[in-house]
Design a protein around this motif. Structure first.
Motif, short mmCIF file in Angstrom:
data_model
loop_
_atom_site.label_atom_id
_atom_site.label_comp_id
_atom_site.label_asym_id
_atom_site.label_seq_id
_atom_site.Cartn_x
_atom_site.Cartn_y
_atom_site.Cartn_z
N ALA A 423 65.38 25.60 -48.25
CA ALA A 423 64.94 26.73 -48.27
C ALA A 423 64.59 28.04 -49.07
CB ALA A 423 63.68 25.81 -47.57
N SER A 424 65.73 28.73 -48.53
CA SER A 424 65.96 29.91 -48.14
C SER A 424 65.62 30.38 -50.00
CB SER A 424 66.76 30.38 -48.38
OG SER A 424 67.33 29.95 -46.72
N ALA A 425 64.37 31.29 -49.82
CA ALA A 425 64.05 31.96 -51.20
C ALA A 425 63.46 33.14 -51.47
CB ALA A 425 62.98 30.85 -51.45
N GLU A 426 63.07 33.96 -52.48
CA GLU A 426 62.80 34.90 -51.99
C GLU A 426 61.43 35.00 -52.66
OE1 GLU A 426 65.13 38.58 -52.43
OE2 GLU A 426 66.86 37.40 -52.13
N ARG A 427 59.99 35.62 -52.34
CA ARG A 427 59.43 35.81 -53.21
C ARG A 427 59.11 37.83 -53.27
NH1 ARG A 427 55.98 37.06 -56.81
NH2 ARG A 427 54.33 35.89 -57.06
N ASP A 428 59.49 38.20 -55.06
CA ASP A 428 59.40 39.87 -55.01
C ASP A 428 57.59 39.83 -55.47
OD1 ASP A 428 59.83 42.50 -55.06
OD2 ASP A 428 60.73 41.93 -56.78
N PHE A 429 56.31 40.66 -55.41
CA PHE A 429 55.02 40.65 -55.97
C PHE A 429 55.19 41.75 -56.95
CE2 PHE A 429 54.09 38.19 -51.83
CZ PHE A 429 53.66 37.33 -52.26
N ASP A 430 54.78 41.68 -58.06
CA ASP A 430 54.66 43.28 -58.99
C ASP A 430 54.23 44.47 -57.91
OD1 ASP A 430 55.80 41.68 -60.68
OD2 ASP A 430 54.17 40.78 -61.42
N VAL A 431 54.62 45.40 -58.67
CA VAL A 431 53.98 46.73 -58.03
C VAL A 431 52.40 46.88 -58.12
CG1 VAL A 431 53.85 49.06 -58.39
CG2 VAL A 431 55.77 48.35 -57.35
N ILE A 432 51.38 47.39 -57.45
CA ILE A 432 49.85 47.28 -58.32
C ILE A 432 49.71 48.47 -57.54
CG2 ILE A 432 49.43 45.84 -55.68
CD1 ILE A 432 46.94 44.60 -56.80
N LEU A 433 48.28 48.74 -58.48
CA LEU A 433 48.14 50.02 -58.50
C LEU A 433 45.88 50.17 -58.49
CD1 LEU A 433 47.86 53.06 -58.59
CD2 LEU A 433 47.54 53.17 -61.15
N LEU A 434 45.97 51.06 -56.96
CA LEU A 434 44.66 50.99 -56.84
C LEU A 434 43.96 51.60 -56.70
CD1 LEU A 434 46.10 48.21 -53.81
CD2 LEU A 434 44.69 47.13 -55.62
N PRO A 435 42.99 51.89 -57.98
CA PRO A 435 42.66 53.31 -57.76
C PRO A 435 41.21 53.28 -56.85
CG PRO A 435 42.75 51.94 -59.91
CD PRO A 435 43.35 51.82 -59.28
N ASN A 436 40.13 54.65 -56.59
CA ASN A 436 39.19 54.27 -55.88
C ASN A 436 38.98 55.88 -56.83
OD1 ASN A 436 37.25 54.88 -53.70
ND2 ASN A 436 38.68 55.66 -52.46
N LEU A 437 37.18 55.66 -57.19
CA LEU A 437 36.70 56.83 -57.14
C LEU A 437 35.43 56.36 -56.26
CD1 LEU A 437 35.64 58.88 -59.16
CD2 LEU A 437 34.58 57.78 -61.06
N GLY A 438 34.76 58.34 -55.78
CA GLY A 438 33.33 58.08 -55.18
C GLY A 438 33.05 59.32 -55.19
N LEU A 439 31.75 58.82 -55.21
CA LEU A 439 30.39 59.74 -55.32
C LEU A 439 29.91 60.70 -54.56
CD1 LEU A 439 29.34 59.61 -59.47
CD2 LEU A 439 31.18 61.47 -58.34
N ASN A 440 29.60 61.85 -54.12
CA ASN A 440 28.63 62.05 -53.30
C ASN A 440 27.55 62.97 -52.88
OD1 ASN A 440 28.67 61.88 -49.41
ND2 ASN A 440 28.52 64.10 -49.70
N TYR A 441 26.28 62.96 -52.41
CA TYR A 441 25.41 64.09 -53.38
C TYR A 441 24.62 64.45 -51.70
CZ TYR A 441 22.16 66.87 -55.53
OH TYR A 441 20.88 67.21 -55.88
N GLN A 442 24.38 65.52 -51.76
CA GLN A 442 24.10 66.37 -50.05
C GLN A 442 22.92 66.63 -50.05
OE1 GLN A 442 26.20 66.13 -47.57
NE2 GLN A 442 25.21 65.85 -46.10
N LEU A 443 22.23 65.98 -49.56
CA LEU A 443 20.72 66.31 -49.60
C LEU A 443 20.74 66.90 -47.97
CD1 LEU A 443 19.65 63.04 -51.04
CD2 LEU A 443 19.66 64.73 -52.27
N LYS A 444 19.15 67.91 -48.02
CA LYS A 444 18.62 68.20 -46.62
C LYS A 444 19.40 67.59 -45.68
CE LYS A 444 14.59 70.90 -44.49
NZ LYS A 444 13.27 71.43 -44.50
N ASN A 445 18.57 66.21 -45.71
CA ASN A 445 18.79 65.55 -44.13
C ASN A 445 19.38 63.97 -44.60
OD1 ASN A 445 16.36 66.83 -43.30
ND2 ASN A 445 15.02 66.49 -44.11
N GLY A 446 20.12 64.17 -44.92
CA GLY A 446 21.04 63.31 -45.43
C GLY A 446 21.80 63.30 -46.71
N LYS A 447 22.26 61.88 -47.24
CA LYS A 447 23.37 61.87 -48.69
C LYS A 447 22.70 60.43 -48.98
CE LYS A 447 27.45 60.79 -46.01
NZ LYS A 447 29.37 60.61 -45.95
N ILE A 448 23.46 60.85 -50.46
CA ILE A 448 23.31 59.60 -51.42
C ILE A 448 25.01 59.15 -51.80
CG2 ILE A 448 23.21 58.19 -52.65
CD1 ILE A 448 20.09 59.61 -53.01
#
Length: 693
Positions: A423-448
């Motif tokens: 049962a010998s075999a190979e499994r070669d997965f495709d290259v996968i690109l994974l983006p990530n976008l974040g925003l941060n708004y700072q307030l006086k006593n916290g953040k959103i």
């Protein structure tokens, strides 16, 4: 409470040693007794490892010490959105926002790091039980695929860090604990710190008979951690973690046994005396170099080895894994922008074979190895490239862009069968690109903050193979997109901290390990799921009087997870709640501390019912479980401090399922075995002696 005379004697002997050292110290230093300053770590004081503005949840040593030192699941279950289902000390399944809940055994679909070194194997499996609870100084969890620099797995990342040496001190600490079920635990740590050099060496031992039949456990471990300067701009770190444990396996039980006598083990596991024996070592060497004030690099090389032997009623598994890799990360700033980039390469060689188990012919002496049934090797490679850029567009507004690129390859070798049966075999997965976008708004006593990120999960070994041992060429990686909106606040002069997060994650190519035999699964992609929910964390720090402080806290999780498109043969489960996930979960408690060193921790956990089948034809019962721990710390001299503690777990003796097995199948006329019972009411007590040289 079941305490043997031997363990009671050991406890009294440990207490006698503490008292003897105390009396000796007082006789020699009567005139020089001073009060040692207590250091209380708040979660905000723990250095954050998540990149830039990426949100994460953290636990400090103070949070761990609310519980029995063998109970790491209860500690981590304080984090909203994170749930450890624990069938035994050696059987833990970590789920984050429902990801990983369908895994039959163990933890996958997330990345785990120990002092910055990857400890997740080539198919994405992680074992938190390989680390002694008392050696941990912090746990940080990045929920969902937004981790980027720590992989973009759908479940996220868990970052474990050892306790830091106390600056400019040399000390010896011994923690000794005994408890119900003949439990005995000892942790001995020597640490030394001076300018440019930190060193710690820990030995730990744990043994217990367990609550259930065939649940004996014994573990010994060593942890070496050292950091030293090699120049004005460079430093090195060495990490060695060794664990040797043998754990008997009580396995899951059916509903009748769960209700009538949860201490039972299934007859086949009891007769075969099923167990697993593991020898595990992790070694890592890291080098940090600061090129300038604006750029530094940390590069780690590491090696892991696992030798695993597991007799089960249906066969005996004998396996070992060699793993090695390299991780390099650059971090710095360019003007107002902060950046990180780097790569991580991991390769392991997994060798395993199965043998007949002739326990029925062994005159009641348990498992007996017979004829070999299989012999296999799998070579697994995984490569990650990552980068993030954080830029402040305004005084209060920052944005972060991240990219992760993953490439995975499996090479399976059947060393047992010949010719067409091979049962010998190979499994070669495709290259996968994974983006990530974040925003941060700072307030006086916290953040959103807001985040959109894409993640993936590789199939496990079971999911890549059919029951005949042939690699499934059609199996694909799970992928999903995560949308998250949250806020963090500190109010009332920073006495109250409040965090809330809303998220929605759509997952496609859902990986399903369909059980077709007692130890046979077929992996396939079976539709789509929607993970959405709310997470709330509250903590207040205040004073009841000048000498008594109190800190109530609460973590609530709402899981509204469901199958969007899931057809299994003639069955359409679309619209059903996701199997293995409780809809509501609550962790709460209060810490009370007196200035004289007395401390009381009261903790509570509520877990809603859990769907046990994809058809939602069966569910576990919801439960509440309460724990209490009383501790006292005092300085006995300028060199010696003493800690005493005692606790009760499951105060009201609830019968509850601490873990479940979803879609269990009853073979023949047997009932399906869904349940792993939690321990009945049990007790523990301990002594800690700290000597500062």
């Amino acid at each position: 409470m079941k305490l043997s005379h031997q363990n009671i004697n050991r406890f009294l002997f440990g207490l006698f040693l503490c008292c003897f050292n105390t009396i000796s110290a007082q006789n020699t230093q009567k005139d020089s007794i001073t009060q040692l300053d207590e250091i209380v770590l708040t979660q905000d004081a723990i250095p954050k490892k998540a990149t830039g503005i990426t949100s994460s949840s953290k636990l400090s040593t103070q949070a761990f010490e609310r519980f029995n030192p063998t109970d790491i699941p209860s500690a981590i279950n304080q984090i909203s959105g994170v749930y450890i289902l624990s069938g035994a000390i050696n059987t833990n399944r970590i789920t984050i926002r429902g990801i990983g809940a369908r895994t039959p055994y163990g933890t996958n679909k997330l990345r785990m790091y120990f002092n910055g070194i990857p400890v997740t194997n080539g198919t994405g499996s992680s074992t938190i039980e390989a680390y002694d609870f008392e050696n941990l100084g912090a746990v940080e969890v990045i929920k969902g695929p937004k981790a980027t620099a720590y992989g973009s797995n759908l479940g996220g990342a868990i970052l474990l860090d050892t306790k830091a040496s106390v600056q400019d001190k040399t000390q010896l600490i011994n923690s000794f604990t005994v408890g119900s079920y003949n439990m005995l635990k000892d942790n001995l740590t020597f640490s030394h710190s001076e300018e440019g050099f930190n060193f710690s060496l820990s030995y730990n031992h744990l043994e217990t008979d367990g609550y259930r039949q065939n649940s004996q456990f014994q573990r010994d471990g060593l942890l070496l951690n050292a950091q030293f300067q090699t120049g004005q701009k460079s430093s090195m770190a060495l990490l060695v973690n060794y664990i040797d444990y043998t754990a008997h396996i009580p396995s899951s039980i059916n509903q009748t046994d769960f209700e009538e006598d949860p201490t039972r083990a299934p007859s086949n596991w009891l007769e075969s005396q099923g167990f697993e024996a593991n020898k595990y070592i992790l070694t890592g060497l890291s080098h940090t170099y600061r090129f300038s004030e604006h750029l530094q690099n940390t590069t780690s090389v590491f090696y892991t080895y696992l030798d695993h032997y597991e007799p089960r009623p249906f066969n005996i598994l004998d396996e070992f894994t060699n793993g090695f890799g390299l991780r390099s990360r650059f971090a710095g700033n360019l003007g107002k922008a902060q950046f990180t980039f780097g790569g991580e390469f991991y390769k392991d060689e997994y060798h395993w074979g199965t043998f007949e188990n002739l326990y029925e012919e062994n005159n009641g002496n348990g498992s007996l190895q017979g004829t070999q049934l299989s012999n296999n090797t799998e070579f697994r490679r995984q490569f990650n490239l990552f980068g993030t850029l954080t830029y402040p567009f305004a005084k209060n507004l920052s944005a972060q862009l991240g990219l992760n690129l993953n490439k995975t390859h499996y090479d399976f070798r059947d060393l047992f069968n010949q010719g067409e049966a091979n049962a010998s075999a190979e499994r070669d997965f495709d290259v996968i690109l994974l983006p990530n976008l974040g925003l941060n708004y700072q307030l006086k006593n916290g953040k959103i903050y807001a985040n959109i990120s894409r993640g993936f999960s590789n199939p496990s070994l079971e999911e890549t193979l059919t029951p005949e041992g042939v690699i499934n060429p059609d199996i694909a990686q799970e992928t999903g997109t995560n949308y998250e909106l949250g806020s963090e606040w500190t109010l009332f002069q920073k006495r109250l901290s409040a965090n809330i997060a809303l998220y929605r994650m759509n997952v496609k190519n859902l990986l399903v390990a369909q059980r077709v035999g007692e130890d046979q699964y077929i992996g396939r992609n079976a539709g789509k799921t929607r993970h959405q929910g709310l997470e709330l964390d509250l903590q207040y720090r205040g004073k009841l009087s000048r000498s008594v402080s109190f800190s109530p806290y609460l973590s609530y999780t709402l899981n509204d997870h469901s199958f969007v498109d899931f057809v299994d043969g003639d069955n359409d489960y679309s619209g059903n709640p996701l199997t293995g996930v409780p809809k509501h979960r609550l962790s709460s408690g209060v810490d009370l501390q007196h200035a004289n060193g007395l401390q009381l921790n009261l903790t509570h956990q509520f877990v809603d019912e859990i769907p046990l089948t994809d058809a939602n034809s069966a569910s576990s019962s919801s439960f509440n479980v309460f724990h209490a721990k009383l501790g006292f710390r005092t300085s006995l001299s300028s060199h010696i401090s003493l800690g005493l503690n005692a606790g009760i777990n499951n105060i009201f003796d609830s019968n509850y399922a601490q873990s479940v097995l979803i879609n269990a199948v009853g073979f023949g006329d047997a009932q399906p075995r869904y349940y792993y019972p939690g321990n009945a009411r049990n007790y523990f007590g301990g002594v800690q002696l700290n000597y500062v040289f």
